[in-house]
Design an enzyme around this catalytic site. Structure first.
Site, PDB file in Angstrom:
ATOM      1  N   ASP A  93       0.813  -1.225   0.000  1.00 17.14           N
ATOM      2  CA  ASP A  93       0.000   0.000   0.000  1.00 17.14           C
ATOM      3  C   ASP A  93       0.850   1.281   0.000  1.00 17.14           C
ATOM      4  O   ASP A  93       0.356   2.345  -0.337  1.00 17.14           O
ATOM      5  CB  ASP A  93      -0.916   0.036   1.234  1.00 17.14           C
ATOM      6  CG  ASP A  93      -2.048  -0.981   1.144  1.00 17.14           C
ATOM      7  OD1 ASP A  93      -2.138  -1.662   0.109  1.00 17.14           O
ATOM      8  OD2 ASP A  93      -2.823  -1.096   2.110  1.00 17.14           O
ATOM      9  N   ARG A 107      -6.269   0.116   1.128  1.00 13.30           N
ATOM     10  CA  ARG A 107      -7.310   0.210   2.151  1.00 13.30           C
ATOM     11  C   ARG A 107      -7.664   1.649   2.503  1.00 13.30           C
ATOM     12  O   ARG A 107      -8.808   2.036   2.506  1.00 13.30           O
ATOM     13  CB  ARG A 107      -6.695  -0.377   3.415  1.00 13.30           C
ATOM     14  CG  ARG A 107      -7.399  -1.487   4.036  1.00 13.30           C
ATOM     15  CD  ARG A 107      -6.738  -1.690   5.353  1.00 13.30           C
ATOM     16  NE  ARG A 107      -5.762  -2.754   5.269  1.00 13.30           N
ATOM     17  CZ  ARG A 107      -5.856  -3.861   5.981  1.00 13.30           C
ATOM     18  NH1 ARG A 107      -6.855  -4.044   6.792  1.00 13.30           N
ATOM     19  NH2 ARG A 107      -4.937  -4.779   5.896  1.00 13.30           N
ATOM     20  N   HIS A 115      -5.398 -10.351  -4.280  1.00 11.60           N
ATOM     21  CA  HIS A 115      -4.092 -10.773  -3.781  1.00 11.60           C
ATOM     22  C   HIS A 115      -3.082 -11.088  -4.876  1.00 11.60           C
ATOM     23  O   HIS A 115      -1.897 -11.280  -4.574  1.00 11.60           O
ATOM     24  CB  HIS A 115      -4.257 -11.970  -2.843  1.00 11.60           C
ATOM     25  CG  HIS A 115      -4.986 -11.597  -1.584  1.00 11.60           C
ATOM     26  ND1 HIS A 115      -6.356 -11.549  -1.531  1.00 11.60           N
ATOM     27  CD2 HIS A 115      -4.541 -11.196  -0.374  1.00 11.60           C
ATOM     28  CE1 HIS A 115      -6.723 -11.160  -0.312  1.00 11.60           C
ATOM     29  NE2 HIS A 115      -5.641 -10.928   0.407  1.00 11.60           N
TER      30      HIS A 115
HETATM   31  O1  F6P Z   1      -1.101  -5.567   3.218  1.00 12.17           O
HETATM   32  C1  F6P Z   1      -1.972  -4.562   2.819  1.00 12.17           C
HETATM   33  C2  F6P Z   1      -3.152  -5.192   2.122  1.00 12.17           C
HETATM   34  O2  F6P Z   1      -2.717  -5.881   0.977  1.00 12.17           O
HETATM   35  C3  F6P Z   1      -4.226  -4.185   1.783  1.00 12.17           C
HETATM   36  O3  F6P Z   1      -3.999  -3.529   0.572  1.00 12.17           O
HETATM   37  C4  F6P Z   1      -5.460  -5.056   1.780  1.00 12.17           C
HETATM   38  O4  F6P Z   1      -6.603  -4.299   2.105  1.00 12.17           O
HETATM   39  C5  F6P Z   1      -5.179  -6.048   2.852  1.00 12.17           C
HETATM   40  O5  F6P Z   1      -3.783  -6.140   2.955  1.00 12.17           O
HETATM   41  C6  F6P Z   1      -5.782  -7.409   2.606  1.00 12.17           C
HETATM   42  O6  F6P Z   1      -5.512  -8.201   3.710  1.00 12.17           O
HETATM   43  P1  F6P Z   1      -5.776  -9.766   3.785  1.00 12.17           P
HETATM   44  O7  F6P Z   1      -4.656 -10.459   3.076  1.00 12.17           O
HETATM   45  O8  F6P Z   1      -5.766 -10.042   5.245  1.00 12.17           O
HETATM   46  O9  F6P Z   1      -7.080 -10.052   3.123  1.00 12.17           O
END
Ligand code: F6P
Length: 342
Positions: free
Chosen positions: A127, A171, A272
Site C-alpha cells: 500500500d 485500504r 491478492h
Molecule cells: O497488506 C496490505 C493489504 O494488501 C491491503 O492492501 C489489503 O486491504 C489487505 O492487505 C488485505 O488483507 P488480507 O490479506 O488479510 O485479506
C-alpha cells in the site's frame, strides 16, 4: 549478537530479500546468530522459530511471500502477550528483534520499544502508506502487476466497446491506484483520499463516449468511498483481528455505470494477485538495502528506529513517528493524474 527476525501483516514481494540481506550481513560480517520467528508475533509469543543462516536463505532473493510465514496477530491482543514476548527474548538470550511489517506490526513494535524491548523496524506494505519513508518495498511490484492488468484490459475494452472497472488494493490510501492509473492510461481513478460522486463518474463517461470514444477504464482503490449521501454502500466488515475487510466497491461502481449510462461494463478485482510472486528489480534492491541497514541499526543499538528511504538515502527514523500518520497520495501527483481524466 543473537537477533530474532519476524515478518508480520500481509505478505509482500521482497520480504525474503530483506531476511536474506539481514542474514547475509549479520552472519558474514558480524558473526550473529539469527532466529526467524514463524508467523509474525505469534511465533515470538509461542517461542517458535527456525535458525536462519546464509545457506538456508540461498535462492530466496526472487521468491515472493515469506519463508517465515506471517500473521496479523499482535501481542497486545493477548492479556499476557507482552510477557510472552519478553519470556521468549530471555529464553533465547536475544539481543534484538527486527520486525518487518506494515502499520499494524510497526505500531505494535513502537509500543514494545516503549515497554523496553530492543527492536528495529523495516517498513513493508504494497500500500506504500507508512509515514516518512518515501517507499515501502512491495509497492513497485504491485504497481507493475496492476499496470500490466490495465494494459491487458484496454484491448478487451476497445474490442468490445466496454467500460472496464479495475479494483486494486489500497485500504486507506490510493498510491497503487494513482500510479497504476497513470501508468496504464486509466480514464478515471477513484481513491480513498478523494470521495467520489457517482453522478460525476457516469456523466464523465457519457461525455467521453458521446465524443467518439467507446471504451473506458476506471481504476478503483478498494478503499474508495462515495461522497456521503451519493451512493449506498454496505456496512464495513471486519476480520477477527479488527481489520476492515474490503473488496467489492468496484462491483457497486460498475453496476451504477451500466444502469445509468447503458454502457456494457465489466469488473476485474485484482486482489491478492498484486501481492504474489516475484519482486521487481526495484523491490529486490530496496529490500536488500533495508535489510543491510536494519542489521547495522541493530549493531548500533538504534532501538525503536525504523529504516526508511528519504531523499534517495536509507536513514533511521523513530518507528513511533513513522506510524503517527498514514502517508497519503502526493497532491501534486494526484493533480497530474487528474490532467488525464476527460
Ligand atoms: O497488506 C496490505 C493489504 O494488501 C491491503 O492492501 C489489503 O486491504 C489487505 O492487505 C488485505 O488483507 P488480507 O490479506 O488479510 O485479506
Amino acid at each position: 549478537m543473537r537477533v530474532g527476525v519476524l515478518t508480520g501483516g500481509g505478505d509482500c514481494p521482497g520480504l525474503n530479500a530483506v531476511i536474506r540481506a539481514i542474514v547475509r550481513k549479520g552472519e558474514a560480517e558480524y558473526g550473529d546468530t539469527l532466529l526467524g520467528f514463524t508467523d509474525g508475533w505469534r511465533g515470538v509469543m509461542d517461542n517458535e522459530f527456525i535458525e536462519l543462516d546464509i545457506q538456508t536463505m540461498r535462492g530466496t532473493l526472487p521468491r515472493g511471500g515469506t519463508v517465515l510465514g506471517t500473521s496479523r496477530i499482535n501481542p497486545y491482543m493477548d492479556a499476557d502477550g507482552v510477557d510472552r514476548v519478553k519470556a521468549t527474548i530471555e529464553a533465547n538470550k536475544l539481543d534484538a528483534i527486527v520486525a518487518i511489517g506494515g502499520e499494524g506490526t510497526l505500531s505494535c513494535s513502537a509500543e514494545l520499544h516503549r515497554a523496553g524491548i530492543p527492536i528495529v523496524g523495516v517498513p513493508k506494505t504494497i500500500d506504500n502508506d507508512i509515514g516518512i519513508t518515501e517507499r515501502t518495498f512491495g509497492f513497485d511490484t504491485a504497481v507493475a502487476i496492476a499496470t500490466e492488468a490495465i494494459d491487458r484490459l484496454h484491448t478487451t475494452a476497445e474490442s468490445h466497446n466496454r467500460v472496464m472497472v479495475v479494483e486494486v488494493m489500497g485500504r486507506h490510501v490510493g498510491h497503487i491506484a494513482t500510479w497504476a492509473g497513470i501508468a496504464g492510461g486509466a480514464t478515471l481513478t477513484l481513491i480513498p483520499e478523494e470521495p467520489f460522486d457517482i453522478d460525476d463518474v457516469c456523466a464523465t463517461l457519457s461525455r467521453r463516449h458521446e465524443n467518439g470514444r467507446y471504451a473506458s477504464i476506471v481504476v478503483v482503490a478498494e478503499g474508495a468511498k462515495p461522497k456521503p449521501g451519493t451512493m449506498d454502500i454496505p456496512e464495513d466488515e471486519f476480520d477477527d483481528f479488527g481489520h476492515i475487510r474490503l473488496g467489492g466497491i468496484a462491483n457497486r461502481v460498475a453496476s451504477h455505470i451500466e444502469h445509468r449510462t447503458g454502457f456494457e461494463t465489466r469488473v476485474t478485482i485484482l486482489g491478492h494477485v498484486q501481492r504474489g510472486g516475484s519482486p521487481t528489480p526495484f523491490d529486490r534492491v530496496l529490500s536488500t538495502w533495508y535489510g543491510v541497514a536494519a542489521i547495522d541499526a541493530v549493531h548500533d543499538e538504534a532501538w525503536g528506529q525504523m529504516v526508511a528511504l528519504v531523499a534517495d538515502e536509507v536513514v533511521r527514523v523513530p518507528i513511533a513517528d513513522a506510524v503517527k500518520e498514514l502517508k497519503y497520495v502526493n497532491p501534486q501527483l494526484w493533480e497530474t493524474a487528474q490532467q488525464f481524466f476527460p
